[in-house]
Design an enzyme around this catalytic site. Structure first.
Site, PDB file in Angstrom:
ATOM      1  N   GLY A   1     210.442 247.915 127.743  1.00 37.40           N
ATOM      2  CA  GLY A   1     211.300 246.827 127.545  1.00 37.40           C
ATOM      3  C   GLY A   1     210.441 245.825 128.619  1.00 37.40           C
TER       4      GLY A   1
ATOM      5  N   GLY B   1     214.044 247.505 116.921  1.00 35.86           N
ATOM      6  CA  GLY B   1     212.992 247.030 117.862  1.00 35.86           C
ATOM      7  C   GLY B   1     212.305 248.064 118.546  1.00 35.86           C
TER       8      GLY B   1
ATOM      9  N   ASP C   1     200.833 257.903 122.604  1.00 32.93           N
ATOM     10  CA  ASP C   1     201.289 257.277 123.740  1.00 32.93           C
ATOM     11  C   ASP C   1     201.616 258.269 124.643  1.00 32.93           C
ATOM     12  OD1 ASP C   1     202.625 254.398 124.699  1.00 32.93           O
ATOM     13  OD2 ASP C   1     204.224 256.082 125.168  1.00 32.93           O
TER      14      ASP C   1
ATOM     15  N   LYS D   1     199.816 258.977 128.745  1.00 34.81           N
ATOM     16  CA  LYS D   1     200.525 258.921 129.813  1.00 34.81           C
ATOM     17  C   LYS D   1     200.403 260.091 130.500  1.00 34.81           C
ATOM     18  CE  LYS D   1     204.087 255.662 128.120  1.00 34.81           C
ATOM     19  NZ  LYS D   1     205.480 255.367 127.642  1.00 34.81           N
TER      20      LYS D   1
ATOM     21  N   GLU E   1     207.237 250.295 116.350  1.00 35.85           N
ATOM     22  CA  GLU E   1     206.610 249.209 115.842  1.00 35.85           C
ATOM     23  C   GLU E   1     206.514 249.620 114.337  1.00 35.85           C
ATOM     24  OE1 GLU E   1     205.120 246.816 117.377  1.00 35.85           O
ATOM     25  OE2 GLU E   1     205.413 247.366 119.454  1.00 35.85           O
TER      26      GLU E   1
END
Length: 348
Positions: free
Chosen positions: A298, A182, A196, A200, A185
């Site tokens: 998370g 998990g 990603d 950032k 994706e």
């Protein structure tokens, strides 16, 4: 009483509700008044949820409620989320988000609307997840000229590279494991191609130097090309490979930024960040190097940062926090120092 709404009741949105449930007494003590989750905006059937009585399907309910103070945007993406964020700010609502794509690509516009309407647009969770990062740079390091920011900004790629180094597995095998756990994706493109992390590092550069750095203007390279041979060669030289986002302010005020795999000495502070953990180093001209470390994603870690922004927005109702940045920065290519015989730059 202060009222807030959550738009998008997935991992982050559900985590925010859970943090309020877990820590309501401490949160309301810090705030000095009751905090009420008034609405949840979601198009799915949430009738079995314990929050079913708060669910609405029409954004205009939030938009037109004069008693709604803060809207949490956890929809993701930069389409519906952008429309609803614009409308919430224009309606005089404070907005808190964890949406790094939205902030990196439209932050300048949204912060301008927030300034015009005298409300807060806050996004602590958009870069470090649960790691306190943006507020320390903006507030605690305000007495410094920030010289450089470098960091491991994506837990998925860090997990993959850690498995490749510790277990000798291939990229494909490590990616499959990340998906099974998990951490990745089913479509891992944004992570493994560096997108990603690119968003950032742009947000960090925006905040550090007050000028917009857009992801499309910087070099972004992912980790798909890293082979077991690269891993073996790095290990023999006492090095590791990490996907690092870097941003440097050059003499004259221009900015160089990039995301790409870097070689790090095993003694480098960032080299110790393994698995899904993130780590960011910030260099100020007065403080020197400081480091931030923790889980970058998370439900509860990210929700922790979102809740902090909710309280900050409410604390600054009278005098908003101005995090805005001006026109685009002067972007220059990053001057990499490549290791002989490789295409990998060395992070000193």
């Amino acid at each position: 009483m202060a009222n807030f709404a959550i738009m998008g009741f997935g991992t982050v949105g559900g985590g925010v509700a859970e943090v309020l449930r877990m820590n309501r007494e401490a949160i309301e003590k810090r705030l000095g008044e009751p905090l009420c989750l008034k609405y949840i905006l979601d198009v799915r059937d949430l009738s079995a949820s314990p929050y079913a009585d708060k669910v609405v399907g029409d954004f205009s309910v939030l938009e037109n409620d004069p008693d709604l103070d803060v809207v949490v945007e956890s929809i993701g993406g930069a389409k519906v989320a952008l429309d609803f964020t614009r409308r919430a700010l224009l309606a005089g609502k404070h907005v808190v988000t964890s949406n790094k794509e939205l902030v990196a690509t439209h932050g300048r516009e949204l912060l301008a609307i927030a300034r015009e309407k005298n409300v807060n647009y806050l996004f602590e969770a958009s870069v470090g997840g649960g790691i306190p990062l943006l507020r320390p740079i903006f507030q605690c390091l305000a007495g410094n000229e920030i010289e450089e920011i470098s960091g491991i900004l994506n837990g998925t790629t860090n997990f993959i590279l850690t498995r490749m180094f510790q277990e000798g597995v291939t990229f494909d095998a490590a990616l499959r494991e990340a998906q099974e756990r998990g951490y990745a994706e089913q479509d891992p493109t944004a992570d493994v191609e560096g997108l990603d992390a690119g968003r950032k590092i742009c947000i960090l550069a925006d905040l550090a130097w007050g000028r917009e750095v857009r992801p499309g203007d910087i070099e972004i390279q992912g980790i798909r090309s890293i082979t077991p041979g690269d891993v073996e060669a790095a290990g023999k030289d006492g090095q590791v490979i990490k996907l690092v986002g870097r941003a440097v302010r050059n003499a004259g005020g221009s900015v160089s930024a990039c995301v790409r795999p870097h070689l790090l000495s095993a003694e480098h502070p960032l080299a110790a960040a393994n698995g899904v953990f993130n780590a960011v180093m910030v260099r100020g001209n007065a403080v020197g190097d400081v480091m931030f470390y923790g889980r970058g994603a998370g439900d509860l870690p990210t929700a922790s940062a979102v809740m902090g922004d909710i309280l900050d927005a409410l604390d600054h109702r009278a005098k908003r926090r101005d995090l805005g940045w001006s026109e685009g920065a002067d972007i220059r290519p990053f001057p990499h120092r490549l290791k002989a015989g490789t295409a990998l730059p060395v992070l000193l």
